[in-house]
Design an enzyme around this catalytic site. Sequence first.
Site, mmCIF file in Angstrom:
data_model
loop_
_atom_site.group_PDB
_atom_site.id
_atom_site.type_symbol
_atom_site.label_atom_id
_atom_site.label_comp_id
_atom_site.label_asym_id
_atom_site.label_seq_id
_atom_site.Cartn_x
_atom_site.Cartn_y
_atom_site.Cartn_z
ATOM 1 N N GLY A 14 5.113 -12.809 1.476
ATOM 2 C CA GLY A 14 6.472 -13.193 1.835
ATOM 3 C C GLY A 14 7.217 -14.034 0.820
ATOM 4 O O GLY A 14 8.118 -14.786 1.190
ATOM 5 N N ASN A 16 9.312 -12.942 -1.477
ATOM 6 C CA ASN A 16 10.709 -12.488 -1.488
ATOM 7 C C ASN A 16 11.441 -12.966 -0.236
ATOM 8 O O ASN A 16 12.619 -13.315 -0.293
ATOM 9 C CB ASN A 16 10.775 -10.965 -1.613
ATOM 10 C CG ASN A 16 10.667 -10.518 -3.055
ATOM 11 O OD1 ASN A 16 11.573 -10.739 -3.851
ATOM 12 N ND2 ASN A 16 9.540 -9.917 -3.413
ATOM 13 N N HIS A 111 11.737 -3.111 -4.821
ATOM 14 C CA HIS A 111 10.591 -2.376 -5.369
ATOM 15 C C HIS A 111 10.255 -2.965 -6.743
ATOM 16 O O HIS A 111 11.155 -3.204 -7.550
ATOM 17 C CB HIS A 111 10.932 -0.892 -5.491
ATOM 18 C CG HIS A 111 9.783 -0.086 -6.015
ATOM 19 N ND1 HIS A 111 8.675 0.223 -5.252
ATOM 20 C CD2 HIS A 111 9.552 0.437 -7.241
ATOM 21 C CE1 HIS A 111 7.823 0.913 -5.983
ATOM 22 N NE2 HIS A 111 8.322 1.059 -7.198
ATOM 23 N N ASP A 147 10.961 5.014 -1.885
ATOM 24 C CA ASP A 147 11.362 4.368 -3.142
ATOM 25 C C ASP A 147 12.484 5.119 -3.850
ATOM 26 O O ASP A 147 12.477 5.304 -5.070
ATOM 27 C CB ASP A 147 10.155 4.180 -4.077
ATOM 28 C CG ASP A 147 9.106 3.251 -3.468
ATOM 29 O OD1 ASP A 147 9.483 2.383 -2.647
ATOM 30 O OD2 ASP A 147 7.915 3.401 -3.790
#
Length: 214
Positions: A14, A16, A111, A147
């Site tokens: 976590g 981000n 990503h 993605d």
Amino acid sequence: MSKRRVAILISGRGSNMESLIAAARASDFPAEIALVLSNRPDAPGLASAKAQGIATAAVDHKIHAGREAFEASMQKMLEAHRIDFICLAGFMRLLTASFVTHWAGRIINIHPAILPAFTGLHTHERALKEGVKLHGCTVHFVVPEMDAGPIIAQAAVSVLDGDTPETLGRRVLAQEHRIYPLALRLAASGVLRIEDGRVFGAGGAEAALASPAP
Ligand code: GAR
């Protein structure tokens, strides 16, 4: 305009998530973090969010009969918290086309590679193996294909001779923490326009997002 009610979906550490929570503390940020949801009840990020007074939920994919049932539980939770925007932040489950389509334009992902290069897993190892000189990260709107989807922000880092997946990954992660809040700010404020799979309206943000060499 009232703030978007954002759910951050995580599966693990976590970091981000932390950068989004920190950014959303600014009074002029166009989004508030209304929920952190994890498919893993033991995700360290979940405990951290809880400790910071943010609503959390665990929807364990393992106890659901299949992807549809898992997503139906998630959807219920998102509705209960009146969520109108989703940030995937290290959420390691593939989502069905029907879930993604329901949230189209209101779900973004980070990503750890410069898409469309290196989709999938182990991006830092693969970048080193290919010998690319630039690597980085991407924030994009989510579409059913994995993605892929209109790109909001990217940052590049130089690949250095002595890099290992860990050292390269650390520098990429630092850039992830920088561009994800910027991308959420743009997406949540409604200034972005998607045309033919491309994002327009980021204005001068592109320049701000180009990262210097280490
Ligand atoms: C991040 O590097 C993110 O880009 C990546 O997982 C990591 C999660 O770290 N996401 C993916 O690989 C998605 N396919 P975090 O939990 O510390 O944010």
